[in-house]
Design a protein around this motif. Structure first.
Motif, short mmCIF file in Angstrom:
data_model
loop_
_atom_site.label_atom_id
_atom_site.label_comp_id
_atom_site.label_asym_id
_atom_site.label_seq_id
_atom_site.Cartn_x
_atom_site.Cartn_y
_atom_site.Cartn_z
N VAL A 193 0.88 -1.17 0.00
CA VAL A 193 0.00 0.00 0.00
C VAL A 193 0.92 1.22 0.00
CG1 VAL A 193 -1.79 1.28 1.24
CG2 VAL A 193 -1.80 -1.23 1.26
N PRO A 194 1.24 1.75 -1.17
CA PRO A 194 2.24 2.83 -1.25
C PRO A 194 1.80 4.13 -0.58
CG PRO A 194 1.20 2.47 -3.38
CD PRO A 194 0.73 1.37 -2.50
N GLU A 195 0.54 4.49 -0.75
CA GLU A 195 0.03 5.68 -0.08
C GLU A 195 -1.48 5.59 0.03
OE1 GLU A 195 -0.44 9.13 -3.32
OE2 GLU A 195 1.64 8.57 -2.98
N LEU A 196 -2.03 6.35 0.98
CA LEU A 196 -3.47 6.29 1.22
C LEU A 196 -4.21 7.24 0.30
CD1 LEU A 196 -3.67 6.12 5.12
CD2 LEU A 196 -3.49 4.25 3.47
N THR A 197 -5.37 6.80 -0.14
CA THR A 197 -6.22 7.66 -0.96
C THR A 197 -6.87 8.72 -0.08
OG1 THR A 197 -8.15 6.24 -0.56
CG2 THR A 197 -6.74 5.69 -2.46
N ALA A 198 -7.40 9.74 -0.72
CA ALA A 198 -8.10 10.80 0.03
C ALA A 198 -9.29 10.20 0.79
CB ALA A 198 -8.58 11.89 -0.94
N GLY A 199 -9.92 9.21 0.19
CA GLY A 199 -11.06 8.57 0.85
C GLY A 199 -10.67 7.87 2.14
N LEU A 200 -9.52 7.19 2.12
CA LEU A 200 -9.06 6.50 3.33
C LEU A 200 -8.59 7.48 4.39
CD1 LEU A 200 -7.22 3.27 2.13
CD2 LEU A 200 -9.43 3.47 3.27
N LEU A 201 -7.95 8.56 3.97
CA LEU A 201 -7.54 9.58 4.94
C LEU A 201 -8.76 10.16 5.65
CD1 LEU A 201 -4.75 11.41 2.89
CD2 LEU A 201 -4.42 9.94 4.89
N GLU A 202 -9.84 10.33 4.91
CA GLU A 202 -11.09 10.81 5.51
C GLU A 202 -11.66 9.76 6.47
OE1 GLU A 202 -14.22 13.07 6.65
OE2 GLU A 202 -12.45 13.73 5.55
N LYS A 203 -11.55 8.48 6.09
CA LYS A 203 -12.00 7.40 6.99
C LYS A 203 -11.21 7.42 8.29
CE LYS A 203 -15.15 5.20 4.53
NZ LYS A 203 -16.56 5.15 4.95
N ASN A 204 -9.90 7.69 8.20
CA ASN A 204 -9.08 7.79 9.41
C ASN A 204 -9.64 8.84 10.37
OD1 ASN A 204 -7.40 5.93 8.21
ND2 ASN A 204 -5.67 7.31 7.93
N LEU A 205 -9.99 10.01 9.82
CA LEU A 205 -10.54 11.10 10.64
C LEU A 205 -11.89 10.71 11.24
CD1 LEU A 205 -9.69 14.26 8.47
CD2 LEU A 205 -8.43 13.34 10.42
N GLN A 206 -12.72 10.09 10.42
CA GLN A 206 -14.04 9.66 10.90
C GLN A 206 -13.89 8.63 12.02
OE1 GLN A 206 -16.10 8.17 7.46
NE2 GLN A 206 -16.49 10.20 6.61
N TYR A 207 -12.90 7.75 11.86
CA TYR A 207 -12.70 6.70 12.86
C TYR A 207 -12.22 7.29 14.18
CZ TYR A 207 -11.26 2.19 14.82
OH TYR A 207 -11.12 1.09 15.62
N GLU A 208 -11.32 8.28 14.09
CA GLU A 208 -10.84 8.93 15.32
C GLU A 208 -11.95 9.68 16.03
OE1 GLU A 208 -7.44 11.51 14.86
OE2 GLU A 208 -6.13 9.96 15.67
N LYS A 209 -12.96 10.10 15.28
CA LYS A 209 -14.10 10.79 15.89
C LYS A 209 -15.20 9.81 16.32
CE LYS A 209 -13.95 15.42 13.85
NZ LYS A 209 -14.73 16.41 13.07
N GLY A 210 -14.96 8.51 16.10
CA GLY A 210 -15.96 7.52 16.48
C GLY A 210 -17.20 7.55 15.61
N LEU A 211 -17.07 8.05 14.39
CA LEU A 211 -18.21 8.17 13.50
C LEU A 211 -18.43 6.91 12.68
CD1 LEU A 211 -17.67 11.84 12.26
CD2 LEU A 211 -19.04 11.03 14.20
N ILE A 212 -17.41 6.03 12.63
CA ILE A 212 -17.56 4.73 11.99
C ILE A 212 -17.00 3.67 12.94
CG2 ILE A 212 -17.51 5.60 9.62
CD1 ILE A 212 -14.59 4.70 9.45
N SER A 213 -17.46 2.44 12.78
CA SER A 213 -17.02 1.34 13.64
C SER A 213 -15.66 0.81 13.20
CB SER A 213 -18.04 0.20 13.60
OG SER A 213 -18.03 -0.41 12.31
N SER A 214 -15.04 0.01 14.06
CA SER A 214 -13.78 -0.63 13.70
C SER A 214 -13.96 -1.54 12.49
CB SER A 214 -13.24 -1.46 14.88
OG SER A 214 -12.92 -0.62 15.97
N GLU A 215 -15.09 -2.21 12.40
CA GLU A 215 -15.37 -3.09 11.27
C GLU A 215 -15.44 -2.28 9.97
OE1 GLU A 215 -17.01 -3.13 14.19
OE2 GLU A 215 -16.16 -5.03 14.92
N GLU A 216 -16.12 -1.15 10.01
CA GLU A 216 -16.21 -0.29 8.82
C GLU A 216 -14.84 0.25 8.44
OE1 GLU A 216 -19.98 2.38 8.63
OE2 GLU A 216 -19.63 1.99 10.75
N PHE A 217 -14.06 0.62 9.45
CA PHE A 217 -12.73 1.18 9.21
C PHE A 217 -11.83 0.16 8.52
CE2 PHE A 217 -8.36 1.62 10.91
CZ PHE A 217 -8.02 2.83 10.31
N VAL A 218 -11.72 -1.02 9.10
CA VAL A 218 -10.88 -2.08 8.51
C VAL A 218 -11.42 -2.47 7.14
CG1 VAL A 218 -10.06 -4.45 8.76
CG2 VAL A 218 -10.09 -2.92 10.75
N GLY A 219 -12.74 -2.56 7.04
CA GLY A 219 -13.37 -2.92 5.77
C GLY A 219 -13.05 -1.94 4.66
#
Length: 202
Positions: free
Chosen positions: A30-56
């Motif tokens: 995984v050479p670099e993260l997409t903008a979509g995944l970087l946004e998922k990281n932020l959502q996950y830190e805010k508890g807006l998505i579950s661990s399952e959604e994050f890993v998925g």
């Protein structure tokens, strides 16, 4: 006069290797993260998505990735929690001279790792008068809302608070609200030297 000390967790108490997660992901092709995944990281830190959604999200974006690879890469940032820092905090808590608050950007996967690998974590948590994790309160630093949340909830005067964090962006945001700050540099400073480093405000 300082009455409340607000602590970050990573690179204040627990040692981090911030380059480790990108390095591990590169090892997993995984050479670099997409903008979509970087946004998922932020959502996950805010508890807006579950661990399952994050890993998925990672496994969907990079179909060759396995769940175990994501978890290993994600937790690679976490190094160790020196016990002497816990002992410093414990003593500070027992003296009861200051209200102690923890305010950390973190997530469920990281905290699960800490609970499993730091035997004194529960006692560490009990040293604080309040313990705020971004994924539990749906705010994250450096957004002003997270600091305002703490100030309002505890009816704090910013001028009577000291906030300690290793990220300048975070301490700048707190300072903009009138909070005293210590932007700690983890390679040459240690939280146990708090009263020497910030003796001008104590």
């Amino acid at each position: 006069m300082i009455k409340t000390i607000i602590f970050d967790f990573g690179d204040v108490f627990i040692n981090l290797d911030k380059a480790a997660t990108p390095r591990e992901l590169k090892n997993c092709e995984v050479p670099e993260l997409t903008a979509g995944l970087l946004e998922k990281n932020l959502q996950y830190e805010k508890g807006l998505i579950s661990s399952e959604e994050f890993v998925g999200a990672y496994c969907s974006e990079f179909e060759h990735l396995q769940k175990e690879q994501v978890l290993k890469s994600w937790n690679a940032i976490l190094v160790d929690f020196p016990r002497y820092r816990f002992e410093f905090l414990k003593k500070l808590s027992e003296e009861k001279d200051y209200q102690l608050i923890l305010l950390s950007n973190t997530n469920e996967i990281h905290i699960d790792w800490v609970r499993k690998n730091v035997p004194f974590f529960e006692k560490f948590q009990q040293c604080f008068d309040a313990f705020y994790l971004s994924h539990k309160i749906n705010f994250r630093k450096p957004d002003a809302e997270i600091y305002q949340f703490v100030l309002e909830k505890h009816k704090l005067d910013p001028q009577e608070c000291l906030f300690i964090d290793d990220t300048k962006e975070n301490t700048d945001a707190a300072a903009a609200l009138g909070i005293h700050t210590w932007n700690i540099e983890p390679t040459r400073e240690d939280v146990i030297d708090l009263f020497t480093a910030k003796q001008d405000i104590f």
